[in-house]
Design an enzyme around this catalytic site. Structure first.
Site, PDB file in Angstrom:
ATOM      1  N   LYS A  45       0.829  -1.217   0.000  1.00  0.00           N
ATOM      2  CA  LYS A  45       0.000   0.000   0.000  1.00  0.00           C
ATOM      3  C   LYS A  45       0.864   1.268   0.000  1.00  0.00           C
ATOM      4  O   LYS A  45       1.825   1.352   0.766  1.00  0.00           O
ATOM      5  CB  LYS A  45      -0.884  -0.056   1.251  1.00  0.00           C
ATOM      6  CG  LYS A  45      -1.715   1.180   1.531  1.00  0.00           C
ATOM      7  CD  LYS A  45      -2.931   1.270   0.650  1.00  0.00           C
ATOM      8  CE  LYS A  45      -3.667   2.581   0.879  1.00  0.00           C
ATOM      9  NZ  LYS A  45      -4.356   3.052  -0.317  1.00  0.00           N
ATOM     10  N   GLY A  72      -7.410   8.096  -1.241  1.00  0.00           N
ATOM     11  CA  GLY A  72      -6.598   9.236  -0.814  1.00  0.00           C
ATOM     12  C   GLY A  72      -5.394   8.854   0.024  1.00  0.00           C
ATOM     13  O   GLY A  72      -5.055   9.533   0.993  1.00  0.00           O
ATOM     14  N   ASN A 100       5.889   0.580  -2.185  1.00  0.00           N
ATOM     15  CA  ASN A 100       5.287   1.703  -2.905  1.00  0.00           C
ATOM     16  C   ASN A 100       5.296   2.924  -1.992  1.00  0.00           C
ATOM     17  O   ASN A 100       4.746   2.902  -0.891  1.00  0.00           O
ATOM     18  CB  ASN A 100       3.859   1.347  -3.328  1.00  0.00           C
ATOM     19  CG  ASN A 100       3.248   2.410  -4.228  1.00  0.00           C
ATOM     20  OD1 ASN A 100       2.924   3.498  -3.777  1.00  0.00           O
ATOM     21  ND2 ASN A 100       3.091   2.094  -5.499  1.00  0.00           N
ATOM     22  N   CYS A 131      -0.798   9.269  -7.880  1.00  0.00           N
ATOM     23  CA  CYS A 131      -2.072   9.125  -7.171  1.00  0.00           C
ATOM     24  C   CYS A 131      -2.981  10.290  -7.545  1.00  0.00           C
ATOM     25  O   CYS A 131      -2.640  11.442  -7.303  1.00  0.00           O
ATOM     26  CB  CYS A 131      -1.866   9.096  -5.660  1.00  0.00           C
ATOM     27  SG  CYS A 131      -3.457   9.041  -4.797  1.00  0.00           S
ATOM     28  N   LYS A 166       6.233   5.028 -10.749  1.00  0.00           N
ATOM     29  CA  LYS A 166       4.883   4.640 -11.199  1.00  0.00           C
ATOM     30  C   LYS A 166       4.191   5.844 -11.810  1.00  0.00           C
ATOM     31  O   LYS A 166       3.950   6.848 -11.146  1.00  0.00           O
ATOM     32  CB  LYS A 166       4.051   4.065 -10.058  1.00  0.00           C
ATOM     33  CG  LYS A 166       2.699   3.545 -10.553  1.00  0.00           C
ATOM     34  CD  LYS A 166       2.082   2.518  -9.634  1.00  0.00           C
ATOM     35  CE  LYS A 166       0.795   1.960 -10.246  1.00  0.00           C
ATOM     36  NZ  LYS A 166       0.188   0.934  -9.403  1.00  0.00           N
ATOM     37  N   ASN A 193      -1.023   3.979 -13.450  1.00  0.00           N
ATOM     38  CA  ASN A 193      -1.902   4.160 -12.300  1.00  0.00           C
ATOM     39  C   ASN A 193      -3.323   4.349 -12.842  1.00  0.00           C
ATOM     40  O   ASN A 193      -3.563   4.192 -14.036  1.00  0.00           O
ATOM     41  CB  ASN A 193      -1.427   5.368 -11.478  1.00  0.00           C
ATOM     42  CG  ASN A 193      -1.878   5.285 -10.026  1.00  0.00           C
ATOM     43  OD1 ASN A 193      -3.000   4.909  -9.728  1.00  0.00           O
ATOM     44  ND2 ASN A 193      -0.999   5.655  -9.098  1.00  0.00           N
ATOM     45  N   THR A 194      -4.266   4.726 -11.987  1.00  0.00           N
ATOM     46  CA  THR A 194      -5.668   4.817 -12.415  1.00  0.00           C
ATOM     47  C   THR A 194      -5.934   6.035 -13.303  1.00  0.00           C
ATOM     48  O   THR A 194      -5.218   7.035 -13.249  1.00  0.00           O
ATOM     49  CB  THR A 194      -6.585   4.906 -11.190  1.00  0.00           C
ATOM     50  OG1 THR A 194      -6.118   5.975 -10.356  1.00  0.00           O
ATOM     51  CG2 THR A 194      -6.576   3.624 -10.396  1.00  0.00           C
ATOM     52  N   GLY A 218      -9.708  -1.308 -13.434  1.00  0.00           N
ATOM     53  CA  GLY A 218     -10.484  -2.476 -13.829  1.00  0.00           C
ATOM     54  C   GLY A 218     -10.304  -2.775 -15.306  1.00  0.00           C
ATOM     55  O   GLY A 218      -9.617  -2.046 -16.023  1.00  0.00           O
TER      56      GLY A 218
END
Lengths: 303, 244
Positions: A45, A72, A100, A131, A166, A193-194, A218
């Site tokens: 995490k 967050g 990470n 993030c 990342k 990342n997302t 996803g």
């Protein structure tokens, strides 16, 4: 003889399957499900200097073929991770782990990476400059080549282990940022990342997520991730860890053909806790079907 | 301990216009306390759907759920014999390991179901159990008779007064003698209940979840005893640790 092993900057993994940061905690929640030593590694995490609660709830939204999260960067802080989580992890995970690290300033990234670099269990450091769910940190370092390079240089100056950056997909030109990190000394890259996304509760006329927007992940994002891995792997010499929407052994192979040396699995772990186990177990048969003997041979094989 | 398993629908029938009861056959060994929940995978839906366990025995689980969206509508369409992929044994559940002699159970709407197995557990300890069930209107009332059949004292409260006490569950409290409470229901009900009671109690909370087993940190909340995940350290919290 089928060979699933891969090498990330000198770190040999039995297979390329790595649970992605933020979907696997510090391993605890999965130890009841299966033996984590079957994994290539896992990325813990995202950890910051101070403990963080993260964003208000709701933090999660359902999407077609995926989900949005706006956690967050909730985490117990680097000192707690070193004092509590890593010793607990040692009981049930006996391979080098991927650390990470996230932050809100260049100094914080450097501080946390220097601390985690000294931990024996850590095999590789993954610096999260992507993030999307925090202000003045995270992604703001990963959306400009200069800022990403600055973080990379600062971290490389204080660490001995391989440093992978990342990257965020929420940029116009991911290749420019990837190259800037490589030139600044990154040993490798991890992407993506997302994707920044949003859902609206139409009955309430309000965003589903308290933070309005969040990171979309996803299977829906898999083609975007494959494309970016392909672009970056062709433009850079350092290894790439592919990440984004991977659900199956076949997806792992596709990501590797695009140029990934290893592959992270994220959202799939949250809906099927056995996702990574099933992928690891399915990989040899899938390789056989596709006439692949040595998995390393297919990295970036697509012209 | 929580595990994944495949379960067979044994029954899926309406209790009211929007609330249904589903009985599932399969391995129940991971459910160890009342107030735990299961997380159900649905075809074509990415995230699982968390539903509290109403009751369970050696080979079946009873769930009561309200049809509120696409996922629960899909669940409502399932027929006996069809199969579902569940994670079971999730959440901490209610603890009955305390000195309470006159426990009160308070449920609001679809917060009522997890109290059913809790009532059985408390009755099995030889304690008298009183239950207050709150609904909006008479047509929405369910399980009052089932609690009575167990041997509980049951008070129903409806917001519009069409059944039982008129008003909220808290309006029923002055007539009841209790030294501890267990509650599950909407947040405003839990808040009002905590404010209206002097004794200690346990309250079960709801939150939008990602995984349901502690991995994603999607359902975190702050408490006086630190950050907690509703799905893992919750959904049940002690009254004294809640930050309202």
């Amino acid at each position: 003889m089928i060979d699933t092993s891969v090498v990330l900057s000198g770190l040999r993994l039995d297979n390329p399957v790595i649970p992605a940061s933020g979907t696997f905690g510090y391993g605890q929640e999965f130890r009841d499900f299966y033996d984590l030593d079957i994994l290539g590694s896992f990325s813990f995490k995202g950890t910051t200097r101070e403990p963080r609660f993260g964003n208000p709830t709701p933090r999660i939204a359902e999407c077609r073929e995926g989900m949005i999260n706006a956690v967050g960067l909730q985490n117990p802080g680097i000192e707690h991770v070193i004092a509590e989580e890593l010793p607990r992890l040692r009981e049930f995970f006996h391979k080098p782990v991927i650390a990470n690290i996230s932050g809100f300033s260049v100094e914080e990234y450097a501080y946390c990476c220097e601390r985690i670099d000294r931990q024996e269990q850590v095999g590789l450091i993954e610096v999260n400059v992507s993030c999307p769910n925090v202000r003045h940190g995270g992604m703001s370092f990963g959306t400009s080549p200069e800022a990403a390079a600055e973080v990379t240089r600062a971290v490389k100056a204080v660490t001995t282990k391989p440093v992978y950056i990342k990257l965020s997909p929420n940029v116009t030109d991911i290749v420019a940022i990837a190259r800037a990190c490589e030139e600044a000394g990154a040993d490798g890259l991890c992407l993506v990342n997302t994707l920044l996304g949003m859902r609206i509760d139409v009955a309430r006329r309000k965003p589903v997520i308290a933070n309005t927007m969040g990171g979309f992940s996803g299977p829906a994002i898999f083609p975007v991730a494959v494309r970016m891995v392909y672009q970056v792997a062709r433009a850079c010499r350092v290894p790439v860890i592919g990440c984004g929407g991977v659900q199956s052994a076949r997806d792992v192979i596709e990501m590797m053909m695009a140029g990934a040396t290893a592959v992270e699995v994220g959202a799939a772990n949250l809906v099927n806790p056995y996702a990574c186990k099933e992928i690891v177990e399915a990989l040899p048969a899938e390789m056989e079907r596709l006439g692949i003997e040595k998995l390393e041979d297919i990295i970036g094989i697509v012209e | 301990m929580y595990k994944q398993g495949i379960y067979t629908v044994l029954e899926n029938a309406p209790l009211t216009a929007s609330v249904r009861r589903m009985r599932l056959g399969g391995d129940t060994q991971w459910i160890v306390r009342p107030g735990q929940f299961v997380n159900i995978a649905l075809a074509g839906k990415f995230l699982r759907r968390p539903i509290s366990v109403c009751d369970y025995d050696a080979e079946s689980i009873t769930l009561i759920y309200k049809v509120v969206g696409e996922g629960t509508a899909q669940l409502a369409g399932m027929l006996p014999g069809e199969r579902l992929d569940l994670l079971t044994g999730l959440g901490n559940g209610f603890s009955t390991d305390n000195d309470a002699r006159r426990p009160l159970l308070v449920g609001g709407g679809v917060g009522v179901p997890p109290l059913y197995n809790l009532a059985k557990t408390l009755l099995a300890k030889g304690l008298p159990v009183q239950v207050v069930l709150g609904f909006n209107t008479a047509a929405e009332v369910f399980y009052a008779e089932e609690f009575r059949a167990l041997g509980c004292g049951v008070t129903v409260a409806t917001a519009d007064g069409t059944c039982g006490v008129k008003g909220f569950v808290t309006h029923a409290l002055p007539d009841l003698d209790f030294d501890y409470f267990y509650a599950c229901g909407p947040l405003p009900m839990l808040r009002a209940l905590a404010a209206a009671t002097v004794c200690d109690g346990q309250l079960s909370f709801e939150e939008r979840m990602g995984c349901g087993f502690g991995a994603c940190m999607g359902c975190s909340c702050k408490t006086l005893t630190g950050h907690k995940r509703i799905c893992k350290e919750g959904p049940v919290m002690n009254k004294g640790e809640i930050l309202w």
